[in-house]
Motif scaffolding. Structure first.
Motif, PDB file in Angstrom:
ATOM      1  N   ILE A   1       0.843  -1.203   0.000  1.00 15.55           N
ATOM      2  CA  ILE A   1       0.000   0.000   0.000  1.00 15.55           C
ATOM      3  C   ILE A   1       0.875   1.250   0.000  1.00 15.55           C
ATOM      4  CG2 ILE A   1      -1.760   1.275   1.291  1.00 15.55           C
ATOM      5  CD1 ILE A   1      -2.632  -1.470   2.454  1.00 15.55           C
ATOM      6  N   GLY A   2       1.938   1.229   0.811  1.00 12.67           N
ATOM      7  CA  GLY A   2       2.808   2.397   0.919  1.00 12.67           C
ATOM      8  C   GLY A   2       3.528   2.728  -0.371  1.00 12.67           C
TER       9      GLY A   2
ATOM     10  N   GLY B   1       4.306   6.741  -4.164  1.00  9.21           N
ATOM     11  CA  GLY B   1       4.594   7.051  -5.565  1.00  9.21           C
ATOM     12  C   GLY B   1       3.659   8.114  -6.102  1.00  9.21           C
ATOM     13  N   PHE B   2       2.362   7.967  -5.820  1.00 10.79           N
ATOM     14  CA  PHE B   2       1.386   8.972  -6.238  1.00 10.79           C
ATOM     15  C   PHE B   2       1.675  10.329  -5.594  1.00 10.79           C
ATOM     16  CE2 PHE B   2      -2.087   5.538  -6.957  1.00 10.79           C
ATOM     17  CZ  PHE B   2      -1.619   5.330  -8.246  1.00 10.79           C
ATOM     18  N   ILE B   3       1.958  10.294  -4.299  1.00 12.30           N
ATOM     19  CA  ILE B   3       2.181  11.541  -3.552  1.00 12.30           C
ATOM     20  C   ILE B   3       3.372  12.315  -4.105  1.00 12.30           C
ATOM     21  CG2 ILE B   3       2.940  12.477  -1.319  1.00 12.30           C
ATOM     22  CD1 ILE B   3      -0.026  11.796  -1.422  1.00 12.30           C
TER      23      ILE B   3
ATOM     24  N   VAL C   1       4.581   0.411   9.933  1.00 12.45           N
ATOM     25  CA  VAL C   1       6.004   0.568   9.620  1.00 12.45           C
ATOM     26  C   VAL C   1       6.245   0.175   8.162  1.00 12.45           C
ATOM     27  CG1 VAL C   1       8.323  -0.324  10.059  1.00 12.45           C
ATOM     28  CG2 VAL C   1       6.839   0.250  11.969  1.00 12.45           C
ATOM     29  N   GLY C   2       5.613  -0.922   7.739  1.00 13.48           N
ATOM     30  CA  GLY C   2       5.718  -1.331   6.352  1.00 13.48           C
ATOM     31  C   GLY C   2       5.171  -0.285   5.397  1.00 13.48           C
ATOM     32  N   PHE C   3       4.069   0.367   5.799  1.00 16.29           N
ATOM     33  CA  PHE C   3       3.487   1.435   4.985  1.00 16.29           C
ATOM     34  C   PHE C   3       4.497   2.562   4.788  1.00 16.29           C
ATOM     35  CE2 PHE C   3       1.121   5.504   4.888  1.00 16.29           C
ATOM     36  CZ  PHE C   3       0.434   5.329   3.690  1.00 16.29           C
ATOM     37  N   GLY C   4       5.190   2.945   5.864  1.00 11.37           N
ATOM     38  CA  GLY C   4       6.202   3.994   5.748  1.00 11.37           C
ATOM     39  C   GLY C   4       7.408   3.529   4.964  1.00 11.37           C
ATOM     40  N   ALA C   5       7.894   2.319   5.285  1.00  9.69           N
ATOM     41  CA  ALA C   5       9.070   1.791   4.596  1.00  9.69           C
ATOM     42  C   ALA C   5       8.801   1.539   3.121  1.00  9.69           C
ATOM     43  CB  ALA C   5       9.540   0.499   5.268  1.00  9.69           C
ATOM     44  N   GLY C   6       7.527   1.368   2.761  1.00  9.18           N
ATOM     45  CA  GLY C   6       7.177   1.191   1.353  1.00  9.18           C
ATOM     46  C   GLY C   6       7.546   2.394   0.506  1.00  9.18           C
ATOM     47  N   GLY C   7       7.769   3.526   1.149  1.00  8.38           N
ATOM     48  CA  GLY C   7       8.194   4.724   0.431  1.00  8.38           C
ATOM     49  C   GLY C   7       9.687   4.798   0.219  1.00  8.38           C
TER      50      GLY C   7
ATOM     51  N   ASN D   1       6.913  -1.596  -7.192  1.00  7.93           N
ATOM     52  CA  ASN D   1       7.260  -2.071  -5.851  1.00  7.93           C
ATOM     53  C   ASN D   1       6.041  -2.608  -5.130  1.00  7.93           C
ATOM     54  OD1 ASN D   1      10.039  -1.584  -4.276  1.00  7.93           O
ATOM     55  ND2 ASN D   1       9.952  -0.236  -6.057  1.00  7.93           N
ATOM     56  N   SER D   2       4.931  -1.890  -5.300  1.00 10.61           N
ATOM     57  CA  SER D   2       3.697  -2.301  -4.640  1.00 10.61           C
ATOM     58  C   SER D   2       3.237  -3.664  -5.140  1.00 10.61           C
ATOM     59  CB  SER D   2       2.606  -1.252  -4.899  1.00 10.61           C
ATOM     60  OG  SER D   2       1.425  -1.569  -4.195  1.00 10.61           O
ATOM     61  N   VAL D   3       3.184  -3.821  -6.453  1.00 11.93           N
ATOM     62  CA  VAL D   3       2.812  -5.120  -7.031  1.00 11.93           C
ATOM     63  C   VAL D   3       3.838  -6.183  -6.639  1.00 11.93           C
ATOM     64  CG1 VAL D   3       2.501  -6.384  -9.198  1.00 11.93           C
ATOM     65  CG2 VAL D   3       1.538  -4.085  -8.955  1.00 11.93           C
ATOM     66  N   GLY D   4       5.114  -5.780  -6.614  1.00 15.42           N
ATOM     67  CA  GLY D   4       6.166  -6.724  -6.250  1.00 15.42           C
ATOM     68  C   GLY D   4       6.032  -7.272  -4.844  1.00 15.42           C
TER      69      GLY D   4
END
Length: 476
Positions: A79-80, A85-87, A127-133, A417-420
């Motif tokens: 999700i992150g 990416g959009f942001i 944490v994963g949501f943040g690290a996804g960035g 990354n999200s799909v990955g």
């Protein structure tokens, strides 16, 4: 400063400007900050390999609960990656960097004080949501580097991820036997807080500013880069790379000939436009395969070391925590030769062939593990497999950023990354359940199939970006 552009009728593009200001002190400072973000993402991801076995014993977790701790983090990262990416394509790289550092740091601290399993699941997902960035750091850094140096410098950036994985393994080796998992979580949050504190020294990407028509702001930043590097910009006016030699109108807000950055789902639709559709779908497959294999091999090392199957020939050392941390540390060191090989290959034989070759070599190292092997041989084979899958993962991260135009670059790498993340969401379930049931052959066969699919998919991509300038817009 902007008035200086009007003193000469000649024009120059962003790529020409970056080439002129060259590589110097400024790029090293940007590299250090972007690298800190990569270290933060690495330690927050790698920590799952160490706290899982400890929490399984402390909280009497079932195999499903244990694997879910890894899965929810990757759900958050999925999700992150998409969200950030959009942001950053809509509101700028710098605002994204601040938000990412803030979310990751705060949630990392909250996880330290988790009173129970459900609380820990919730905060680690955030944490994963943040690290996804974390992908944003790489895109931001990439946009300060001239094309001729891009391959090598992105490999240097990738080296920070390797540093993060080794740092986390060392921390686990020193902290877990003595102080426990809460202290490991606390110390692992330091890079996130450092990124938050050092944010004040960052600047917006001039390539991003130029792509949205803010060429005057882009020029001011380029001027600062030139001062820090003790170089000079070319004479004349900064224009978009899309402006022709006939000196067509300067880019400015409201008068841009390039596409103004699209927000939200309009950027996603651009990724799926006819010009980008094939490469987008194929890079998604490659990302899923690389992420599944990379995180799965990390889990394999952890599970073999902690004796998940009753067959002693499968386990490296049964019920020996010290052995677990030592083996994971040894396996983490495999990323050093992996990154070095990637740095050599990426600008020598190109992105596509490098990824395919490394996936193939990782395939070969895992092949003997279809049957149980001696502990020393198992460690060596996993070391080799991780060496090449880590190198492949590094190059894919560079390649994906290069195939997309600036206007959707963060969205493109974010969605990929999200799909990955689907890969590492599935791999804990596959690895933990199959190895717990002593189905080693089936588990390794899954890895082999995924690696083969990744190698074929990358070769089907239509563009090789070695030595090619970054593009700012895409005709659709």
């Amino acid at each position: 400063m902007a008035t200086e552009q009007a003193e000469d009728d000649s024009v120059y593009t962003m790529e020409e400007a970056l080439t002129s200001v060259g590589i110097g002190k400024f790029q090293y400072m940007v590299l250090c900050y972007a690298g800190l973000g990569s270290v933060s993402e690495a330690v927050e991801t790698m920590i799952l390999s160490f706290i899982g076995p400890a929490l399984r014993s402390q909280w009497a977790l079932s195999p499903t609960q244990e694997s879910l701790m890894s899965t929810v983090v990757f759900v958050g990262m999925l999700i992150g990656a998409l969200f950030w990416g959009f942001i950053t394509d809509s509101y700028g790289r710098r605002k994204g960097l601040l938000s990412i550092a803030l979310v990751t740091a705060v949630c990392a601290i909250l996880s330290i004080f988790s009173p129970n399993y459900n609380w820990l699941l919730a905060v680690r997902m955030m944490v994963g949501f943040g690290a996804g960035g974390g992908l944003v750091y790489g895109s931001w850094f990439l946009e300060f580097v001239p094309s001729e140096y891009r391959g090598m410098w992105m490999m240097m950036y990738a080296g920070f991820w390797t540093m993060g994985t080794i740092l986390e393994a060392l921390l686990a080796l020193m902290i877990m036997p003595r102080l426990g998992w809460r202290w490991l979580l606390a110390l692992s949050s330091i890079p996130s807080f450092a990124g938050l504190l050092l944010f004040v020294f960052t600047v917006e990407s001039p390539r991003y500013l130029c792509a949205i028509g803010r060429t005057r702001d882009a020029y001011d930043i380029l001027k600062k880069i030139a001062v820090v590097n003790k170089t000079q910009l070319p004479p004349g006016k900064l224009v978009s790379s899309q402006v022709t030699e006939e000196h067509e109108e300067l880019l400015s807000p409201g008068k841009s000939r390039v596409s103004i950055l699209k927000s939200g789902f309009s950027s996603l639709l651009m990724l799926l436009s006819p010009a980008l559709l094939r490469n987008t779908l194929l890079i998604w497959v490659v990302y899923i395969g690389n992420a599944f294999s990379y995180y799965g091999i990390i889990l394999l090392t952890s599970l073999f070391s902690s004796g998940q199957c009753q067959h002693s020939s499968i386990a490296l050392n049964l019920n020996d925590d010290q052995s677990l941390y030592t083996n994971v540390l040894i396996n983490s060191l495999a990323e050093i030769p992996g990154t070095i090989l990637a740095a050599i290959m990426v600008d020598t034989i190109g992105r596509k062939l490098s990824v395919a070759l490394m996936c193939g070599l990782s395939f070969l190292f895992l092949l003997p593990l279809l049957a149980p092997q001696l502990p020393a041989l198992t460690t060596g084979l996993l070391f080799g497999a991780r060496t090449f899958i880590s190198g492949s993962f590094v190059i894919v991260g560079v390649y994906c950023r290069e195939i997309y135009p600036t206007s959707v670059r963060s969205t493109g790498i974010g969605v990929a990354n999200s799909v990955g993340r689907i890969g590492p969401m599935i791999s804990p379930i596959v690895v933990v359940h199959l190895l717990r049931g002593c189905h080693q052959t089936a588990a390794i066969a899954c890895f082999e199939a995924v690696l083969a699919l990744s190698a074929v998919s990358v070769m089907l991509l239509t563009v090789e970006t070695k030595g090619r300038e970054l593009i700012d817009t895409q005709d659709v």
